[in-house]
Design an enzyme around this catalytic site. Structure first.
Site, PDB file in Angstrom:
ATOM      1  CE  LYS A   9      -3.832  -2.314   2.418  1.00  0.00           C
ATOM      2  NZ  LYS A   9      -4.789  -2.220   3.556  1.00  0.00           N
ATOM      3  CE1 TYR A  49      -9.350  -3.155   0.467  1.00  0.00           C
ATOM      4  CE2 TYR A  49      -8.464  -1.102  -0.399  1.00  0.00           C
ATOM      5  CZ  TYR A  49      -8.295  -2.290   0.302  1.00  0.00           C
ATOM      6  OH  TYR A  49      -7.071  -2.597   0.848  1.00  0.00           O
ATOM      7  CG  PHE A  57     -13.175   1.532   7.327  1.00  0.00           C
ATOM      8  CD1 PHE A  57     -12.638   0.986   6.169  1.00  0.00           C
ATOM      9  CD2 PHE A  57     -13.805   0.687   8.228  1.00  0.00           C
ATOM     10  CE1 PHE A  57     -12.730  -0.374   5.906  1.00  0.00           C
ATOM     11  CE2 PHE A  57     -13.908  -0.682   7.975  1.00  0.00           C
ATOM     12  CZ  PHE A  57     -13.365  -1.206   6.809  1.00  0.00           C
ATOM     13  NE  ARG A  85      -6.196 -12.229   5.337  1.00  0.00           N
ATOM     14  CZ  ARG A  85      -6.821 -11.047   5.343  1.00  0.00           C
ATOM     15  NH1 ARG A  85      -6.850 -10.295   4.244  1.00  0.00           N
ATOM     16  NH2 ARG A  85      -7.392 -10.592   6.422  1.00  0.00           N
ATOM     17  CB  THR A  91      -7.151  -5.761   9.934  1.00  0.00           C
ATOM     18  OG1 THR A  91      -7.691  -6.896   9.240  1.00  0.00           O
ATOM     19  CG2 THR A  91      -7.452  -4.497   9.162  1.00  0.00           C
ATOM     20  NE  ARG A 102      -2.225  -5.806   7.195  1.00  0.00           N
ATOM     21  CZ  ARG A 102      -3.398  -6.291   6.797  1.00  0.00           C
ATOM     22  NH1 ARG A 102      -3.988  -7.269   7.473  1.00  0.00           N
ATOM     23  NH2 ARG A 102      -3.979  -5.802   5.710  1.00  0.00           N
ATOM     24  CG  ASN A 112      -3.439  -2.491   7.024  1.00  0.00           C
ATOM     25  OD1 ASN A 112      -3.301  -2.121   5.853  1.00  0.00           O
ATOM     26  ND2 ASN A 112      -4.512  -3.126   7.445  1.00  0.00           N
ATOM     27  CG  HIS A 115      -5.234  -6.213  -0.286  1.00  0.00           C
ATOM     28  ND1 HIS A 115      -6.447  -6.149   0.344  1.00  0.00           N
ATOM     29  CD2 HIS A 115      -5.351  -7.160  -1.267  1.00  0.00           C
ATOM     30  CE1 HIS A 115      -7.278  -7.007  -0.242  1.00  0.00           C
ATOM     31  NE2 HIS A 115      -6.641  -7.632  -1.220  1.00  0.00           N
ATOM     32  CD  GLU A 126      -8.729  -9.044  -3.378  1.00  0.00           C
ATOM     33  OE1 GLU A 126      -7.594  -9.498  -3.101  1.00  0.00           O
ATOM     34  OE2 GLU A 126      -9.539  -8.653  -2.505  1.00  0.00           O
TER      35      GLU A 126
HETATM   36  P1  IDP Z   1      -7.696  -6.870   5.696  1.00  0.00           P
HETATM   37  O1  IDP Z   1      -6.872  -5.915   4.853  1.00  0.00           O
HETATM   38  O2  IDP Z   1      -6.910  -7.384   6.875  1.00  0.00           O
HETATM   39  O3  IDP Z   1      -8.323  -7.977   4.884  1.00  0.00           O
HETATM   40  P2  IDP Z   1     -10.358  -5.676   5.819  1.00  0.00           P
HETATM   41  O4  IDP Z   1     -11.290  -5.843   6.963  1.00  0.00           O
HETATM   42  O5  IDP Z   1     -10.645  -6.417   4.556  1.00  0.00           O
HETATM   43  O6  IDP Z   1      -8.877  -6.010   6.352  1.00  0.00           O
HETATM   44  O7  IDP Z   1     -10.278  -4.113   5.514  1.00  0.00           O
HETATM   45  C1  IDP Z   1      -9.656  -3.649   4.349  1.00  0.00           C
HETATM   46  C2  IDP Z   1      -8.760  -2.495   4.707  1.00  0.00           C
HETATM   47  O8  IDP Z   1      -9.571  -1.423   5.193  1.00  0.00           O
HETATM   48  C3  IDP Z   1      -7.748  -2.761   5.831  1.00  0.00           C
HETATM   49  O9  IDP Z   1      -6.579  -3.410   5.416  1.00  0.00           O
HETATM   50  C4  IDP Z   1      -7.479  -1.364   6.317  1.00  0.00           C
HETATM   51  O10 IDP Z   1      -6.563  -0.663   5.481  1.00  0.00           O
HETATM   52  C5  IDP Z   1      -8.865  -0.720   6.226  1.00  0.00           C
HETATM   53  N1  IDP Z   1      -9.632  -0.855   7.487  1.00  0.00           N
HETATM   54  C6  IDP Z   1     -10.237  -1.983   7.957  1.00  0.00           C
HETATM   55  N2  IDP Z   1     -10.874  -1.746   9.122  1.00  0.00           N
HETATM   56  C7  IDP Z   1     -10.651  -0.439   9.394  1.00  0.00           C
HETATM   57  C8  IDP Z   1     -11.047   0.423  10.464  1.00  0.00           C
HETATM   58  O11 IDP Z   1     -11.745   0.019  11.409  1.00  0.00           O
HETATM   59  N3  IDP Z   1     -10.630   1.719  10.396  1.00  0.00           N
HETATM   60  C9  IDP Z   1      -9.877   2.195   9.361  1.00  0.00           C
HETATM   61  N4  IDP Z   1      -9.490   1.426   8.337  1.00  0.00           N
HETATM   62  C10 IDP Z   1      -9.865   0.127   8.344  1.00  0.00           C
HETATM   63 MG    MG Z   2      -9.757  -7.857   3.361  1.00  0.00          MG
END
Ligand code: IDP
Ligand code: MG
Length: 137
Positions: A9, A49, A57, A85, A91, A102, A112, A115, A126
């Site tokens: 990212k 997304y 968010f 993963r 996350t 992370r 973070n 992805h 994707e």
């Molecule tokens: P992941 O990347 O671990 O699969 P997801 O729940 O799919 O997590 O969320 C996608 C992305 O959205 C996360 O990697 C992060 O950048 C952002 N994100 C997820 N939850 C939050 C939140 O509660 N606040 C702000 N950003 C979030």
């Molecule tokens: Mg995800």
């Protein structure tokens, strides 16, 4: 062999972690089957997304994802989706297991670093979203 989409990212690129992240994946047995760097358009980021479009968010996530260039990669390994993963970590970096990407480098739940596809269905979507079959080596 299982394909998964990985993204370094904008925060990972900005922190000059491209090499470090790629080294982690290569050391963990992944083959890089495709790779490109680009700055996503808002439309591209929103489409990527779309599953999160109702989340509070979403707007900030899209702003973050287009704030600088990203590195898009198709990674290949046995059990590649789950392995990626695990290597990425949770996350929220505060919840991420020690030694994960992370835990080591992420600043927040949003910023973070990486992805990774979370299922076979999302990996198929994707990978196809960013790469044509002829771009995958
Ligand atoms: P992941 O990347 O671990 O699969 P997801 O729940 O799919 O997590 O969320 C996608 C992305 O959205 C996360 O990697 C992060 O950048 C952002 N994100 C997820 N939850 C939050 C939140 O509660 N606040 C702000 N950003 C979030
Ligand atoms: Mg995800």
């Amino acid at each position: 062999m299982q394909r998964t989409l990985s993204i370094i990212k904008p925060d990972g690129v900005g922190k000059k972690l491209i090499g470090e992240v790629i080294k982690v994946f290569e050391n963990k047995g992944f083959r890089i089957a495709a790779m490109k760097m680009k700055r996503l358009t808002r439309t591209e980021a929103e489409g990527f997304y779309y599953v999160h479009k109702e989340r509070p968010f979403f707007g900030e996530l899209v702003d973050f994802m287009i704030s600088g260039p990203v590195v898009l990669m198709v990674l290949e390994r046995e059990d590649g989706i789950a392995a990626n993963r695990e290597i990425m970590g949770a996350t929220d970096p505060a919840q991420a297991a020690e030694g994960t990407i992370r835990a080591k480098w992420a600043d927040s739940k949003q910023n973070n670093i990486v992805h990774g596809s979370d299922s076979e269905e999302s990996a198929r979507f994707e990978v196809g979203y960013f790469f044509s079959e002829t771009e995958i080596c």
